[in-house]
Scaffold this motif. Structure first.
Motif, PDB file in Angstrom:
ATOM      1  N   SER A 362       0.830  -1.219   0.000  1.00  0.00           N
ATOM      2  CA  SER A 362       0.000   0.000   0.000  1.00  0.00           C
ATOM      3  C   SER A 362       0.861   1.265   0.000  1.00  0.00           C
ATOM      4  O   SER A 362       0.522   2.262   0.633  1.00  0.00           O
ATOM      5  CB  SER A 362      -0.942   0.012   1.219  1.00  0.00           C
ATOM      6  N   ILE A 363       2.002   1.179  -0.672  1.00  0.00           N
ATOM      7  CA  ILE A 363       2.881   2.344  -0.808  1.00  0.00           C
ATOM      8  C   ILE A 363       2.603   2.992  -2.162  1.00  0.00           C
ATOM      9  O   ILE A 363       2.611   2.298  -3.182  1.00  0.00           O
ATOM     10  CB  ILE A 363       4.368   1.940  -0.720  1.00  0.00           C
ATOM     11  N   PRO A 364       2.357   4.310  -2.192  1.00  0.00           N
ATOM     12  CA  PRO A 364       2.132   4.972  -3.485  1.00  0.00           C
ATOM     13  C   PRO A 364       3.321   4.760  -4.419  1.00  0.00           C
ATOM     14  O   PRO A 364       4.475   4.688  -3.973  1.00  0.00           O
ATOM     15  CB  PRO A 364       2.009   6.449  -3.089  1.00  0.00           C
ATOM     16  N   ALA A 365       3.036   4.636  -5.709  1.00  0.00           N
ATOM     17  CA  ALA A 365       4.081   4.345  -6.700  1.00  0.00           C
ATOM     18  C   ALA A 365       5.204   5.376  -6.655  1.00  0.00           C
ATOM     19  O   ALA A 365       6.386   5.028  -6.779  1.00  0.00           O
ATOM     20  CB  ALA A 365       3.470   4.287  -8.093  1.00  0.00           C
ATOM     21  N   LEU A 366       4.858   6.654  -6.467  1.00  0.00           N
ATOM     22  CA  LEU A 366       5.876   7.712  -6.459  1.00  0.00           C
ATOM     23  C   LEU A 366       6.813   7.557  -5.262  1.00  0.00           C
ATOM     24  O   LEU A 366       8.027   7.731  -5.387  1.00  0.00           O
ATOM     25  CB  LEU A 366       5.208   9.094  -6.435  1.00  0.00           C
ATOM     26  N   LEU A 367       6.248   7.223  -4.100  1.00  0.00           N
ATOM     27  CA  LEU A 367       7.074   7.022  -2.908  1.00  0.00           C
ATOM     28  C   LEU A 367       7.935   5.772  -3.056  1.00  0.00           C
ATOM     29  O   LEU A 367       9.107   5.761  -2.664  1.00  0.00           O
ATOM     30  CB  LEU A 367       6.183   6.909  -1.665  1.00  0.00           C
ATOM     31  N   LEU A 368       7.377   4.706  -3.644  1.00  0.00           N
ATOM     32  CA  LEU A 368       8.132   3.483  -3.873  1.00  0.00           C
ATOM     33  C   LEU A 368       9.324   3.743  -4.802  1.00  0.00           C
ATOM     34  O   LEU A 368      10.440   3.268  -4.553  1.00  0.00           O
ATOM     35  CB  LEU A 368       7.221   2.410  -4.486  1.00  0.00           C
ATOM     36  N   ALA A 369       9.077   4.508  -5.873  1.00  0.00           N
ATOM     37  CA  ALA A 369      10.152   4.850  -6.810  1.00  0.00           C
ATOM     38  C   ALA A 369      11.263   5.614  -6.095  1.00  0.00           C
ATOM     39  O   ALA A 369      12.452   5.362  -6.314  1.00  0.00           O
ATOM     40  CB  ALA A 369       9.593   5.683  -7.961  1.00  0.00           C
ATOM     41  N   GLY A 392      14.471   1.588 -14.272  1.00  0.00           N
ATOM     42  CA  GLY A 392      14.199   0.291 -14.875  1.00  0.00           C
ATOM     43  C   GLY A 392      13.305  -0.570 -13.997  1.00  0.00           C
ATOM     44  O   GLY A 392      12.416  -1.269 -14.481  1.00  0.00           O
ATOM     45  N   LEU A 393      13.532  -0.494 -12.694  1.00  0.00           N
ATOM     46  CA  LEU A 393      12.740  -1.299 -11.765  1.00  0.00           C
ATOM     47  C   LEU A 393      11.283  -0.845 -11.690  1.00  0.00           C
ATOM     48  O   LEU A 393      10.372  -1.667 -11.585  1.00  0.00           O
ATOM     49  CB  LEU A 393      13.371  -1.239 -10.370  1.00  0.00           C
ATOM     50  N   VAL A 394      11.062   0.468 -11.726  1.00  0.00           N
ATOM     51  CA  VAL A 394       9.687   0.975 -11.548  1.00  0.00           C
ATOM     52  C   VAL A 394       8.971   1.211 -12.871  1.00  0.00           C
ATOM     53  O   VAL A 394       7.816   1.619 -12.871  1.00  0.00           O
ATOM     54  CB  VAL A 394       9.678   2.277 -10.714  1.00  0.00           C
ATOM     55  N   ALA A 395       9.646   0.942 -13.990  1.00  0.00           N
ATOM     56  CA  ALA A 395       9.018   1.162 -15.295  1.00  0.00           C
ATOM     57  C   ALA A 395       7.648   0.491 -15.428  1.00  0.00           C
ATOM     58  O   ALA A 395       6.717   1.096 -15.983  1.00  0.00           O
ATOM     59  CB  ALA A 395       9.950   0.716 -16.416  1.00  0.00           C
ATOM     60  N   LEU A 408       6.031  12.656 -13.203  1.00  0.00           N
ATOM     61  CA  LEU A 408       6.306  12.755 -11.768  1.00  0.00           C
ATOM     62  C   LEU A 408       7.057  11.524 -11.259  1.00  0.00           C
ATOM     63  O   LEU A 408       7.849  11.625 -10.313  1.00  0.00           O
ATOM     64  CB  LEU A 408       4.995  12.925 -10.988  1.00  0.00           C
ATOM     65  N   LEU A 409       6.821  10.361 -11.872  1.00  0.00           N
ATOM     66  CA  LEU A 409       7.561   9.153 -11.514  1.00  0.00           C
ATOM     67  C   LEU A 409       9.055   9.341 -11.794  1.00  0.00           C
ATOM     68  O   LEU A 409       9.907   8.948 -10.989  1.00  0.00           O
ATOM     69  CB  LEU A 409       7.019   7.957 -12.302  1.00  0.00           C
ATOM     70  N   VAL A 410       9.369   9.958 -12.947  1.00  0.00           N
ATOM     71  CA  VAL A 410      10.763  10.270 -13.284  1.00  0.00           C
ATOM     72  C   VAL A 410      11.367  11.212 -12.239  1.00  0.00           C
ATOM     73  O   VAL A 410      12.501  11.010 -11.781  1.00  0.00           O
ATOM     74  CB  VAL A 410      10.856  10.909 -14.689  1.00  0.00           C
ATOM     75  N   LEU A 411      10.617  12.225 -11.837  1.00  0.00           N
ATOM     76  CA  LEU A 411      11.118  13.202 -10.870  1.00  0.00           C
ATOM     77  C   LEU A 411      11.289  12.574  -9.483  1.00  0.00           C
ATOM     78  O   LEU A 411      12.220  12.932  -8.748  1.00  0.00           O
ATOM     79  CB  LEU A 411      10.163  14.397 -10.794  1.00  0.00           C
ATOM     80  N   ALA A 412      10.411  11.627  -9.131  1.00  0.00           N
ATOM     81  CA  ALA A 412      10.549  10.938  -7.848  1.00  0.00           C
ATOM     82  C   ALA A 412      11.838  10.110  -7.827  1.00  0.00           C
ATOM     83  O   ALA A 412      12.573  10.094  -6.830  1.00  0.00           O
ATOM     84  CB  ALA A 412       9.341  10.037  -7.597  1.00  0.00           C
ATOM     85  N   VAL A 413      12.123   9.439  -8.936  1.00  0.00           N
ATOM     86  CA  VAL A 413      13.368   8.684  -9.053  1.00  0.00           C
ATOM     87  C   VAL A 413      14.560   9.632  -8.978  1.00  0.00           C
ATOM     88  O   VAL A 413      15.546   9.372  -8.266  1.00  0.00           O
ATOM     89  CB  VAL A 413      13.398   7.884 -10.371  1.00  0.00           C
ATOM     90  N   GLY A 414      14.492  10.757  -9.713  1.00  0.00           N
ATOM     91  CA  GLY A 414      15.576  11.738  -9.702  1.00  0.00           C
ATOM     92  C   GLY A 414      15.825  12.296  -8.320  1.00  0.00           C
ATOM     93  O   GLY A 414      16.973  12.472  -7.897  1.00  0.00           O
ATOM     94  N   ALA A 415      14.736  12.567  -7.577  1.00  0.00           N
ATOM     95  CA  ALA A 415      14.876  13.085  -6.213  1.00  0.00           C
ATOM     96  C   ALA A 415      15.548  12.048  -5.316  1.00  0.00           C
ATOM     97  O   ALA A 415      16.457  12.370  -4.540  1.00  0.00           O
ATOM     98  CB  ALA A 415      13.504  13.465  -5.655  1.00  0.00           C
ATOM     99  N   GLY A 416      15.131  10.791  -5.430  1.00  0.00           N
ATOM    100  CA  GLY A 416      15.726   9.737  -4.615  1.00  0.00           C
ATOM    101  C   GLY A 416      17.193   9.526  -4.910  1.00  0.00           C
ATOM    102  O   GLY A 416      17.981   9.179  -4.012  1.00  0.00           O
ATOM    103  N   SER A 417      17.586   9.763  -6.164  1.00  0.00           N
ATOM    104  CA  SER A 417      18.978   9.525  -6.568  1.00  0.00           C
ATOM    105  C   SER A 417      19.949  10.520  -5.948  1.00  0.00           C
ATOM    106  O   SER A 417      21.167  10.328  -6.030  1.00  0.00           O
ATOM    107  CB  SER A 417      19.097   9.583  -8.096  1.00  0.00           C
ATOM    108  N   LEU A 418      19.448  11.595  -5.341  1.00  0.00           N
ATOM    109  CA  LEU A 418      20.312  12.626  -4.751  1.00  0.00           C
ATOM    110  C   LEU A 418      20.476  12.468  -3.234  1.00  0.00           C
ATOM    111  O   LEU A 418      21.202  13.242  -2.603  1.00  0.00           O
ATOM    112  CB  LEU A 418      19.739  14.021  -5.054  1.00  0.00           C
TER     113      LEU A 418
END
Length: 468
Positions: A362-369, A392-395, A408-418
């Motif tokens: 029950s984790i939102p996709a954006l938070l999971l990414a 690749g994992l969340v595609a 927004l999924l791309v931006l969530a991944v980008g935010a996590g990468s920092l």
């Protein structure tokens, strides 16, 4: 299920995805990432070799036949380089012309001259603007090398706190690197999840502005109290363009740097307003707003507005272009190997595993990414590797998403990468050495700043997801 997954099953290496299968794949992913981390940190192996070996190890741990794992890796590498290789090269050329022509210095000097009239209060904000503008076409490491000497000069000559000036500049560079195409990480993530580049760019700017303000000028006040050190004299080099007789004007330089961004944004706006693939205007903007054409146009314009304006001969411009391409060979191979690792993850069924497991969380996709990107960032130390692998994992999660939510999924991944740069990140050591800090001081300033960028950007991504 992917073709490789089917062949693995046919070979009797695993049963159809079940909880047991998920557990095995989860262990395989952790083991593959652990191999990469150990090779990079313990054995000091180049990231390209580490990613290659880690990808093969992942396939082996997951029970994939070695020849199929090799095929997955090489296919992913080839597709990634084909998708972003030319764009990385064009960005490198534009950045080199900007630096060598004195255009970057022109932007710096003009803005600092204006900011200096405020008695120094506007200087942190000026540094954010400088870093953000210059950071658009440059790789993060190139941006640091270009900007930090300027930061040190400003702090020394104006008697400013080094952290008060430096943190905003670093924040501007880092936010551009993680959230805004045409940087390699965001470009690869856009390609991996099938996002619209223009929409991602537009939403990325919306997220980047408040994020860079909070992590830059606002946080720098506290960083300056925690770490109060002078600019180290030994790290203030001669500025690269002082030998030029002329240099490009401020307006011409900024216009050239912003040209590809404007073209991509125009394409995004026309796509939203017109929304008719047969419309002549939309077909034209689809061409000129594609990242390849937008960056190519900027490079061709830069030859005249930057190179010729600085008095460069045709031979000098040719040499500059040639020199810009050599340093990116390593970056291209690392990005490509990251794409190979991503494809291996997908082909052994990890994408499906993520979908299966996330249904119960029950984790939102954006938070999971974001969480996946954070985990890989902490493990490998590379924002680019974290972005590529997490995307690749969340595609599969993007399959049923709208255009806006995919961006927004791309931006969530980008935010996590920092998130929280530490001792396994080359950027950590670069900042430490340039600012003359010890490890503890670097953690209290640079590492905390990176974490603030990651968390704040995620917050704004989640807010946007409520209204888009």
């Amino acid at each position: 299920m992917t073709s490789l997954s089917v062949e693995i099953l046919a070979a009797g290496a695993a049963e159809p995805i079940t909880s047991a299968g998920n557990a095995r794949l989860g262990i395989a992913v952790l083991a593959g990432i652990a191999v990469i981390v150990l090779l990079i940190t313990k054995f000091k192996l180049h990231a390209f070799l580490a990613l290659t070996i880690g990808s093969l190890a992942l396939g082996a741990f997951a029970g994939a036949p070695l020849d199929k794992a090799i095929t997955s890796f090489t296919t992913g590498l080839g597709n990634t380089v084909a998708g972003v290789g030319v764009l990385i090269a064009l960005g490198a050329i534009l950045g080199k012309l900007l630096a060598d022509s004195g255009g970057a210095d022109q932007i710096v000097d003009t803005i600092l001259a204006k900011a200096g009239k405020s008695g120094g209060r506007a200087m942190p904000w000026a540094m954010v603007v400088i870093a953000s503008i210059i950071g658009l076409p440059l790789f993060f490491e190139v941006g640091i090398v270009l900007l930090i000497p300027v930061v040190l000069l400003v702090a020394k000559r104006g008697n400013y706190s080094l952290m008060r000036i430096g943190i905003p500049a670093l924040a501007g560079l880092s936010v551009m690197h993680g959230l805004i195409p045409p940087h390699p990480g965001p470009l690869v993530a856009i390609d991996a999840v099938g996002a619209n580049l223009g929409v991602t760019l537009a939403l990325g700017v919306l997220v980047a502005i408040p994020t860079v303000i909070i992590a830059g000028p606002v946080f720098s006040r506290y960083a300056a109290r925690w770490v109060d050190i002078p600019a180290p004299d030994r790290m203030i080099p001669t500025r690269p363009s002082e030998d030029l007789e002329t240099r490009p004007s401020f307006v011409a330089t900024v216009s050239t740097v912003l040209l590809p961004v404007v073209l991509m944004l125009v394409k995004a706006l026309v796509d939203i307003v017109v929304d008719d693939p047969k419309n002549h205007l939309q077909r034209v903007t689809d061409v000129i707003g594609s990242p390849l054409i937008a960056l190519l146009a900027a490079v061709l314009v830069a030859i005249f507005t930057l190179g010729r304006a600085a008095g460069f001969s045709k031979e000098r411009i040719s040499t500059t272009v040639e020199k810009s391409l050599a340093p990116i060979a390593g970056i291209l191979m690392i990005v490509g190997a990251g794409g190979g690792f991503k494809q291996t993850l997908i082909d052994v069924g990890v994408g499906q595993m993520i979908l299966d497991v996330s249904k119960d969380w029950s984790i939102p996709a954006l938070l999971l990414a974001w969480l996946i990107a954070v985990a890989i960032r902490l493990a490998t130390g590379s924002a680019t590797v974290a972005t590529i692998s997490a995307a690749g994992l969340v595609a599969p999660l993007a399959a049923d998403m709208s255009t806006g939510h995919t961006a927004l999924l791309v931006l969530a991944v980008g935010a996590g990468s920092l998130f929280f740069s530490h001792v396994n990140d080359a950027g950590f050591w670069l900042v430490k050495e340039y600012f003359g800090m010890d490890v503890g001081q670097t953690v209290k300033t640079w590492s905390v700043m990176e974490t603030i960028i990651s968390v704040v950007a995620l917050g704004f991504v989640l807010l946007l997801s409520l209204v888009i």
